[in-house]
Design a protein around this motif. Structure first.
Motif, PDB file in Angstrom:
ATOM      1  N   GLY A   1       3.942 -49.421  13.556  1.00  0.00           N
ATOM      2  CA  GLY A   1       4.105 -50.211  14.805  1.00  0.00           C
ATOM      3  C   GLY A   1       5.213 -49.631  15.708  1.00  0.00           C
ATOM      4  N   TYR A   2       6.271 -49.560  15.251  1.00  0.00           N
ATOM      5  CA  TYR A   2       7.479 -48.802  15.965  1.00  0.00           C
ATOM      6  C   TYR A   2       7.157 -47.307  16.651  1.00  0.00           C
ATOM      7  N   ALA A   3       6.248 -46.721  15.799  1.00  0.00           N
ATOM      8  CA  ALA A   3       5.980 -45.386  16.476  1.00  0.00           C
ATOM      9  C   ALA A   3       5.014 -45.461  17.497  1.00  0.00           C
ATOM     10  N   VAL A   4       3.948 -46.363  17.386  1.00  0.00           N
ATOM     11  CA  VAL A   4       3.165 -46.694  18.312  1.00  0.00           C
ATOM     12  C   VAL A   4       3.980 -47.134  19.979  1.00  0.00           C
ATOM     13  N   ALA A   5       4.762 -48.134  19.591  1.00  0.00           N
ATOM     14  CA  ALA A   5       5.604 -48.346  20.816  1.00  0.00           C
ATOM     15  C   ALA A   5       6.349 -47.240  21.396  1.00  0.00           C
ATOM     16  N   PHE A   6       6.987 -46.333  20.703  1.00  0.00           N
ATOM     17  CA  PHE A   6       7.811 -45.266  21.193  1.00  0.00           C
ATOM     18  C   PHE A   6       6.794 -44.217  21.702  1.00  0.00           C
ATOM     19  N   VAL A   7       5.783 -44.005  21.113  1.00  0.00           N
ATOM     20  CA  VAL A   7       4.815 -43.224  21.904  1.00  0.00           C
ATOM     21  C   VAL A   7       4.319 -43.604  23.247  1.00  0.00           C
ATOM     22  N   TYR A   8       4.071 -44.903  23.527  1.00  0.00           N
ATOM     23  CA  TYR A   8       3.888 -45.434  24.896  1.00  0.00           C
ATOM     24  C   TYR A   8       5.204 -45.366  25.775  1.00  0.00           C
ATOM     25  N   THR A   9       6.401 -45.544  25.099  1.00  0.00           N
ATOM     26  CA  THR A   9       7.571 -45.135  26.114  1.00  0.00           C
ATOM     27  C   THR A   9       7.730 -43.952  26.541  1.00  0.00           C
ATOM     28  N   LEU A  10       7.346 -43.057  25.312  1.00  0.00           N
ATOM     29  CA  LEU A  10       7.680 -41.624  25.779  1.00  0.00           C
ATOM     30  C   LEU A  10       6.694 -41.069  26.740  1.00  0.00           C
ATOM     31  N   CYS A  11       5.237 -41.568  26.726  1.00  0.00           N
ATOM     32  CA  CYS A  11       4.440 -41.123  27.607  1.00  0.00           C
ATOM     33  C   CYS A  11       4.916 -41.548  29.081  1.00  0.00           C
TER      34      CYS A  11
ATOM     35  N   MET B   1       5.320 -55.560  23.253  1.00  0.00           N
ATOM     36  CA  MET B   1       4.300 -55.673  22.222  1.00  0.00           C
ATOM     37  C   MET B   1       4.933 -55.274  20.691  1.00  0.00           C
ATOM     38  N   CYS B   2       6.068 -54.630  20.765  1.00  0.00           N
ATOM     39  CA  CYS B   2       6.675 -54.456  19.322  1.00  0.00           C
ATOM     40  C   CYS B   2       7.295 -55.687  18.872  1.00  0.00           C
ATOM     41  N   GLN B   3       7.751 -56.515  19.628  1.00  0.00           N
ATOM     42  CA  GLN B   3       8.193 -57.960  19.268  1.00  0.00           C
ATOM     43  C   GLN B   3       6.820 -58.839  18.782  1.00  0.00           C
ATOM     44  N   LEU B   4       5.867 -58.594  19.683  1.00  0.00           N
ATOM     45  CA  LEU B   4       4.803 -59.560  19.489  1.00  0.00           C
ATOM     46  C   LEU B   4       3.875 -59.259  18.442  1.00  0.00           C
ATOM     47  N   LEU B   5       3.458 -57.866  18.364  1.00  0.00           N
ATOM     48  CA  LEU B   5       2.215 -57.597  17.477  1.00  0.00           C
ATOM     49  C   LEU B   5       2.663 -56.535  16.436  1.00  0.00           C
ATOM     50  N   LEU B   6       3.266 -55.466  17.075  1.00  0.00           N
ATOM     51  CA  LEU B   6       3.560 -54.366  16.408  1.00  0.00           C
ATOM     52  C   LEU B   6       4.505 -54.257  15.353  1.00  0.00           C
ATOM     53  N   LYS B   7       5.189 -55.244  15.175  1.00  0.00           N
ATOM     54  CA  LYS B   7       6.344 -55.466  14.105  1.00  0.00           C
ATOM     55  C   LYS B   7       5.601 -55.733  12.807  1.00  0.00           C
ATOM     56  N   ASP B   8       4.532 -56.222  12.808  1.00  0.00           N
ATOM     57  CA  ASP B   8       3.951 -56.262  11.487  1.00  0.00           C
ATOM     58  C   ASP B   8       3.624 -55.035  10.812  1.00  0.00           C
ATOM     59  N   TYR B   9       3.336 -54.000  11.726  1.00  0.00           N
ATOM     60  CA  TYR B   9       2.899 -52.756  11.208  1.00  0.00           C
ATOM     61  C   TYR B   9       4.183 -51.810  10.660  1.00  0.00           C
ATOM     62  N   GLY B  10       5.168 -52.396  10.809  1.00  0.00           N
ATOM     63  CA  GLY B  10       6.292 -51.648  10.105  1.00  0.00           C
ATOM     64  C   GLY B  10       6.628 -50.316  10.956  1.00  0.00           C
ATOM     65  N   VAL B  11       7.002 -49.206  10.163  1.00  0.00           N
ATOM     66  CA  VAL B  11       7.317 -48.161  10.921  1.00  0.00           C
ATOM     67  C   VAL B  11       6.133 -47.515  11.877  1.00  0.00           C
TER      68      VAL B  11
END
Length: 160
Positions: free
Chosen positions: A141-151, A129-139
């Motif tokens: 987007g990475y934070a959202v991907a990290f929170v998913y991974t952390l959970c 998802m980070c490569q597909l969509l969230l990279k456009d949101y910068g930091v």
């Protein structure tokens, strides 16, 4: 020549004292050589290792699917990445069933399965998802991907 054949020794034992392979399997080797065979697996340990190995092969398949999903997402092949995650679901279902079927549950198997699940269902989807969509949101987007991974990691650690 006949005398030599009758008195020929194998590993220090004369022919009269040799035993067959079937008798050898029935010997209690640990009782005969208690110090010489330390660390050598007996038949029960060997069967047990096969029981543990069978579900671990499916767990390795789960981990391989997660690894492939990450590589496919890096290459921009998102349908292949999603298919690999679905393959990981199939392997994850099978490893638990095989473990129960062959009575191969072990502490190692539980930890290995959790690590594979974290890679396939935590890291790989977040990276995809980070490569597909969230990279456009910068930091963010990475934070959202990290929170998913952390959970995902916390959930696996909590219920392990």
């Amino acid at each position: 020549m006949k005398f030599v054949e009758e008195h020929k020794t194998v590993a220090g034992f004369p022919k009269s004292q040799r035993i067959s392979n079937e008798e050898l399997l029935l010997l209690d080797v640990d009782a005969l050589f208690p110090c010489a065979l330390e660390g050598v697996m007996d038949r029960a340990k060997l069967v047990r290792s096969g029981q543990v190995l069978a579900p671990s092969i499916f767990t390795m398949g789960n981990m391989a699917c997660g690894f492939y999903a990450i590589n496919a997402a890096n290459a921009g092949d998102f349908p292949a990445a999603a298919t690999a995650i679905l393959g990981g679901i199939a392997f994850d279902m099978l490893d638990g069933r095989v473990a129960r079927l062959v009575h191969g549950e072990s502490a190692f198997g539980v930890e290995f399965d959790s690590l594979s699940d974290f890679l396939t269902f935590g890291v790989a989807p977040a990276h995809m998802m980070c490569q597909l969509l969230l990279k456009d949101y910068g930091v963010w987007g990475y934070a959202v991907a990290f929170v998913y991974t952390l959970c995902g990691g916390l959930r696996l650690a909590r219920f392990n």
